[in-house]
Write a protein that holds these residues in place. Structure first.
Motif, PDB file in Angstrom:
ATOM      1  N   VAL A 270       0.854  -1.139  -0.044  1.00  0.00           N
ATOM      2  CA  VAL A 270      -0.035  -0.135  -0.058  1.00  0.00           C
ATOM      3  C   VAL A 270       0.881   1.168  -0.083  1.00  0.00           C
ATOM      4  CG1 VAL A 270      -1.944   1.550   1.286  1.00  0.00           C
ATOM      5  CG2 VAL A 270      -1.967  -1.151   1.047  1.00  0.00           C
TER       6      VAL A 270
ATOM      7  N   MET B 130      -5.372   4.755 -10.118  1.00  0.00           N
ATOM      8  CA  MET B 130      -5.803   3.385 -10.951  1.00  0.00           C
ATOM      9  C   MET B 130      -4.973   3.165 -12.299  1.00  0.00           C
ATOM     10  SD  MET B 130      -7.749   0.978  -9.886  1.00  0.00           S
ATOM     11  CE  MET B 130      -9.158   1.372  -9.075  1.00  0.00           C
ATOM     12  N   SER B 131      -4.728   4.337 -12.958  1.00  0.00           N
ATOM     13  CA  SER B 131      -3.758   4.118 -14.178  1.00  0.00           C
ATOM     14  C   SER B 131      -2.564   3.744 -14.049  1.00  0.00           C
ATOM     15  CB  SER B 131      -3.896   5.526 -14.818  1.00  0.00           C
ATOM     16  OG  SER B 131      -2.650   6.329 -14.300  1.00  0.00           O
ATOM     17  N   ILE B 132      -2.008   3.551 -12.702  1.00  0.00           N
ATOM     18  CA  ILE B 132      -0.698   2.840 -12.611  1.00  0.00           C
ATOM     19  C   ILE B 132      -0.811   1.593 -12.459  1.00  0.00           C
ATOM     20  CG2 ILE B 132       1.179   2.918 -10.811  1.00  0.00           C
ATOM     21  CD1 ILE B 132       0.383   5.564  -9.630  1.00  0.00           C
ATOM     22  N   ASN B 133       0.260   0.999 -13.211  1.00  0.00           N
ATOM     23  CA  ASN B 133       0.212  -0.725 -13.504  1.00  0.00           C
ATOM     24  C   ASN B 133       0.126  -1.240 -12.055  1.00  0.00           C
ATOM     25  OD1 ASN B 133       1.693   1.050 -15.311  1.00  0.00           O
ATOM     26  ND2 ASN B 133       2.163  -1.007 -16.174  1.00  0.00           N
TER      27      ASN B 133
ATOM     28  N   VAL C  42      -2.320  -1.157  -9.799  1.00  0.00           N
ATOM     29  CA  VAL C  42      -3.043  -0.619  -8.758  1.00  0.00           C
ATOM     30  C   VAL C  42      -4.559  -1.137  -8.803  1.00  0.00           C
ATOM     31  CG1 VAL C  42      -4.159   1.558  -7.669  1.00  0.00           C
ATOM     32  CG2 VAL C  42      -1.638   1.420  -8.451  1.00  0.00           C
ATOM     33  N   LYS C  43      -5.155  -1.730  -7.793  1.00  0.00           N
ATOM     34  CA  LYS C  43      -6.498  -2.129  -7.715  1.00  0.00           C
ATOM     35  C   LYS C  43      -7.430  -1.795  -6.598  1.00  0.00           C
ATOM     36  CE  LYS C  43      -7.257  -5.424  -9.991  1.00  0.00           C
ATOM     37  NZ  LYS C  43      -7.451  -5.366 -11.419  1.00  0.00           N
ATOM     38  N   GLY C  44      -6.808  -0.716  -5.779  1.00  0.00           N
ATOM     39  CA  GLY C  44      -7.981   0.151  -4.749  1.00  0.00           C
ATOM     40  C   GLY C  44      -7.359   1.194  -4.631  1.00  0.00           C
ATOM     41  N   VAL C  45      -8.186   2.380  -4.391  1.00  0.00           N
ATOM     42  CA  VAL C  45      -7.688   3.754  -4.222  1.00  0.00           C
ATOM     43  C   VAL C  45      -8.663   4.341  -3.011  1.00  0.00           C
ATOM     44  CG1 VAL C  45      -7.512   5.876  -4.656  1.00  0.00           C
ATOM     45  CG2 VAL C  45      -7.157   4.097  -6.354  1.00  0.00           C
TER      46      VAL C  45
ATOM     47  N   PHE D 199      -3.251   3.867  -1.783  1.00  0.00           N
ATOM     48  CA  PHE D 199      -3.753   2.838  -2.929  1.00  0.00           C
ATOM     49  C   PHE D 199      -2.858   1.624  -2.810  1.00  0.00           C
ATOM     50  CE2 PHE D 199      -0.586   5.843  -4.807  1.00  0.00           C
ATOM     51  CZ  PHE D 199       0.547   4.881  -5.512  1.00  0.00           C
ATOM     52  N   ALA D 200      -3.692   0.437  -3.271  1.00  0.00           N
ATOM     53  CA  ALA D 200      -3.012  -0.748  -3.198  1.00  0.00           C
ATOM     54  C   ALA D 200      -2.298  -1.065  -4.547  1.00  0.00           C
ATOM     55  CB  ALA D 200      -4.235  -1.910  -2.868  1.00  0.00           C
ATOM     56  N   VAL D 201      -1.138  -1.843  -4.282  1.00  0.00           N
ATOM     57  CA  VAL D 201      -0.430  -2.319  -5.650  1.00  0.00           C
ATOM     58  C   VAL D 201      -0.288  -3.832  -5.505  1.00  0.00           C
ATOM     59  CG1 VAL D 201       1.497  -2.230  -6.797  1.00  0.00           C
ATOM     60  CG2 VAL D 201       0.824  -0.241  -5.691  1.00  0.00           C
ATOM     61  N   LYS D 202      -1.179  -4.522  -6.342  1.00  0.00           N
ATOM     62  CA  LYS D 202      -1.230  -6.069  -6.278  1.00  0.00           C
ATOM     63  C   LYS D 202       0.192  -6.779  -6.416  1.00  0.00           C
ATOM     64  CE  LYS D 202      -1.671  -7.274 -11.144  1.00  0.00           C
ATOM     65  NZ  LYS D 202      -2.752  -7.755 -12.090  1.00  0.00           N
TER      66      LYS D 202
END
Lengths: 361, 361, 361, 361
Positions: free
Chosen positions: C210, C239-242, C244-247, C298-301
């Protein structure tokens, strides 16, 4: 908002100044799987390139285009296509004259007043050098439309007037256009134009021109009323070309002089084909293509860089005068032909794709 | 993408058909705290309204505007302004003729081919009735610009040519324009125009016109090169008006005939003021306003709805002919004057705001 | 329409593929007369650059930025700024594996299905390499905002969670962030994160993260309801960042669990300053900045390229499996910090300029 | 630029204030020949309408929609669709409280600071009443997608958490959702939610909620990287809904806690169908739809209008306090379900049309 971007769906953004390291454009919204080679683009650029006859500037630029992205193994991938043309002829010229003085007829004064700063080298961003980038974009649009519509699709531009000398529309010879340095469609006027332009150049002056661009094989139904009318976008496209001051669709300004029955094009059915008796509409009714040839003409004002001395002011607001030396086109309109063709390709592809989305045709 | 929206920052979106319940527009991007009353808008609408003289259509529409949102206690709030004009003169007319036949010169054929469906009642969306909505939007833009720039800001439109009869630019009398039904600036030509137009109407025909719109007090620096040039947006705006086929900025198409020294406007400093000797540029250089008057002229083709019989086809593709009866303007160009003024206000405000954001001027 | 363009007024368009000759971006709408040097941009790029610690990919790219246009004598000119980064580490790798197989968790399958063609070299356009171009754009936006707002304007990003291990918000130490390879704000968690991530990497797996980005000194009033709300644009940007799944804005998803009196931030006046007791809103109410810190997380998977074997299909639709070797980040989230900061700068400048135009503040 | 417009190709623009004469929207870019009746729209509006259970506000609004343009003989014509909903419940309430005081958690303060003016009646433009207009737009988008994709296309929204009480995903019962006033998918939690919410309301407080929206039957390939990614536009759409503070796609914020092998969805071929073992991606990879269900969830913060007294300031900057009386939803999240569904329809249609244009799929 689109300061340096043209188009709504098929969009290109140009960048670069006359004497910076390079100019270029990014094309976005191009369909995938279209074959495109650097040579396809180079061919169009060569038509615009300076130094090709004694009637245009003797500046030397090879205008070699490089495809930097968006094409893989010879095909578009649907991702942005970046095209770069490195500037080669940046010889250290004496810019002192235009550095402090505003050239009349040029955008020196307005750029400076707007931005409070200005790249004066060769006109910087205001230079017609920018048009090379859009000719490149137009070459890509052309390839897409040829792929989608087929070989019946064709755009032809020509010079129809040089200064006060108009050509005869009845003498329009399409094959002749590519065979002379004027993009002249009328064999009989050519010699006269040559003499006229040489005289203009010798006198240290310049002259204007009218260019006509015709698009054939355009399907009926392109154009999105009320505010993306095809003629709006064509007018805007042509007006974006440096030095253009007027645009006509079909009969254009002349239509004011016609009566209703002279002007409105009668419609017939011949077999399955819809035929129009005349084409005063220039192939556009209500902002939508009729299936006839799209016909646009536009006026290019005389080159503003002339030897003759002109009154002007300098950056400090002092009255002075200027005489612009150097390698300038006596009639910039001539080189506007491939630019007009390129803009036509771009507008038509833009609307072709939008129509696909909205109406599925 | 903006099918029915005009503008980039100050944007209006129009909706409605000729014989639907109403037409209207939404204005977005309007600055807050601007005083605006329904009467300010009504005043402009009244200039465009049909039925005001024997030279225009006798259709009766009061064109009463209602402010539905975005104005609170007499001031704009910065939120969208919704304007509605209810249609009143929807009398059950005989549409059978145009229901199945495509009127030459109209967009009947192209709308049907594009959309596969068409509201044929009075032309539906293609009707010039839509222009009332933008005249309303223009009235709001005018109020904002008068607030921001002050009273020196002024836009004046006039008819400068009716059919083959041009007015004399040297006789331009601004005060006279508002005092005659032709928006004619030239006292001496008026009588001739009246006779000419009455003859045209009696013969069941129609004629075209040229309109000129001048904007005064426009600050230097408006217009965003390369693809939001002020002249691009003005050309596009005027070309969006029904029946317009050609647009000139300043010397326009005529600039092709000029030499460099005739065309480029010399610059002088008089005290602190920058003065141009001439205004061939129409107040725009490099797509940016020079501080001179912005001058645009455009041609409106002759009304396509005429009594004279014309060849056409019907929806099934059969050859036929048509004669359009009813209450039509013999010269639609006349009523284009307030529309051209409105579009000018909108384009200028759009660029005024954009320039504020980018350059802070 | 804006496939590869971000922003409304301050707009950047990126181009380029992971293993093409270069990547880059064009910035349009940048105000003139802002001092900007390549080093200003390089500094930000260096934060994102691979190969800087054992916790990120060991790929070597110097990511040297070249300013190709729009800057003259050290200052922006108001014309498009073209930035290019040449790709250096295009070593001839074995792409055979991913050429025919779709990597689970990656966009291989969707790109191929959408476009019918795909540049498979290193992911082509879908590669996170594209983010270097926007970090460059963000550096320019930062310079503009520092010039316009002053030094109180500051954006700080940090990693607040690695896999299952969250940091303690009470231990947030801004100075510490720049001193460790994790952009970790919490001294006490760092060692644990290092151990955890090394174990993850050794096992051939990967983990998510995160990121939190805070903007300070943002003026009240940025954001244009209803459909250009500041939080809409920030959410979209992140969300446009590679990967990223949640904001979350402010309390984000957690706000669902709060009561009205816990959530709504009470307002006070202290002298001339407006003070909020808490900042659950993340500095945004009704889509408009409040003047408090803007806070987004934001969360990055987890990295999808892992050694562990995964089931998948190939281009011909046959079931198969894949194990992705090579130099991959065990936690791509870490390098998302400068990207998140860059996107924040761009969104804020975009709204800063729009607000200038509409409201003059 | 699109302050009050949502969408790129299929675009809707909303207008209107809570206590003005009406609210409405204009839909532009809608394909022609789609059957649409006022009832199709009314049905969706009725789901959002206040006063339907004791758990939502008791305000009475019939929310009757009128189609003002763009539909002819029951079918869309491709021209703008104007929808109007007249405001009925504008009873002369005591606005004196909120006229001078800024309600904490609301946008009173930010609107006033941004615009310098504010329609305080019922929140004016900032009121959630605006969302009725977009529910209407969503109903039109739904009809188009059902026509283009067929009946397999379906969007289902539900409340999955009320305050601290989450539902059990394993108990998801789609049919149950429409049969209870909470849009609750989990029969077993319903009673508890009722008790909880009644207690909250009695205490003069409020609570938040989480909403989940799933779209089924979405074709693979929708979404345009890099800056029109499907998840960007969905996140932006949901964040535009009043009071939303967080958005998750698929596993969302939780994906930070997963390892690479837990998170990446394995792919299989079963016959001609592509099957994913899991759907952590929420149906989107690289910004493009995978063909799986699109799954988004978002948090709605607790209603800010509560009886409990809160500290705040007034327009003159004096410290004071406020207690908001009146007919407010104790949990505004419940009525966000049809709004979330509507936004999903609009985003998907927008991308469906864009993909048609670019890739022809």
């Amino acid at each position: 908002m689109s300061f340096n971007t043209f188009g709504k769906f098929f969009r290109f953004t140009t960048w670069g100044e006359s004497h910076g390291p390079a100019i270029g454009c990014i094309i976005d919204g191009c369909p995938p799987n279209i074959q495109i080679k650097a040579e396809d683009i180079q061919k169009e650029l060569n038509k615009r390139k300076p130094g090709q006859s004694k009637f245009v500037t003797q500046r030397k630029e090879r205008d070699l285009v490089h495809i930097m992205s968006g094409v893989f193994e010879g095909k578009t991938t649907g991702t942005p296509i970046s095209l770069i043309i490195y500037n080669e002829d940046q010889k250290s010229r004496d810019y002192e004259t235009i550095k402090y003085k505003f050239r009349p007829g040029h955008a020196d004064y307005t750029y400076f007043m707007k931005y409070g700063i200005r790249d004066f080298r060769g006109g910087g961003r205001q230079s017609a050098r920018e048009t090379a980038a859009r000719v490149a974009a137009g070459a890509v649009a052309r390839k897409v439309l040829e792929n989608k519509i087929g070989k019946k699709y064709k755009v032809v531009g020509a010079v129809t007037q040089i200064g006060i000398l108009g050509s005869n529309p009845n003498n329009w010879d399409e094959k002749f256009i590519g065979k002379n340095s004027f993009f002249c469609p009328d064999k009989r006027i050519l010699k006269l134009w040559e003499k006229y332009l040489l005289a203009i150049r010798k006198s240290g002056s310049s002259c204007g021109a009218v260019i006509e661009v015709r698009a054939k094989g355009v399907p009926v139904g392109l154009g999105a009323p009320i505010y993306s009318k095809l003629d709006m976008d064509i007018a805007s496209a042509m007006m974006s070309i440096n030095a253009v001051k007027g645009v006509n669709i079909g009969s254009g300004m002349n239509s004011a002089k016609l009566t209703g029955e002279e002007n409105s094009d009668e419609i017939f059915k011949r077999g399955k084909k819809t035929i129009f008796k005349t084409n005063n509409s220039g192939g556009i009714l209500g902002g939508i293509s009729t299936g006839q040839d799209i016909v646009v003409s536009f006026a290019v004002k005389p080159t503003s860089s002339i030897l003759k001395e002109r009154k002007t002011i300098d950056k400090k607001g002092k009255n002075t005068s200027i005489s612009v030396k150097g390698r300038h086109d006596p009639c910039v309109g001539i080189r506007a032909v491939p630019i007009g063709e390129a803009m036509m390709h771009c507008v038509l592809l833009d609307h072709y794709l939008m129509n696909k989305a909205q109406c599925g045709n």
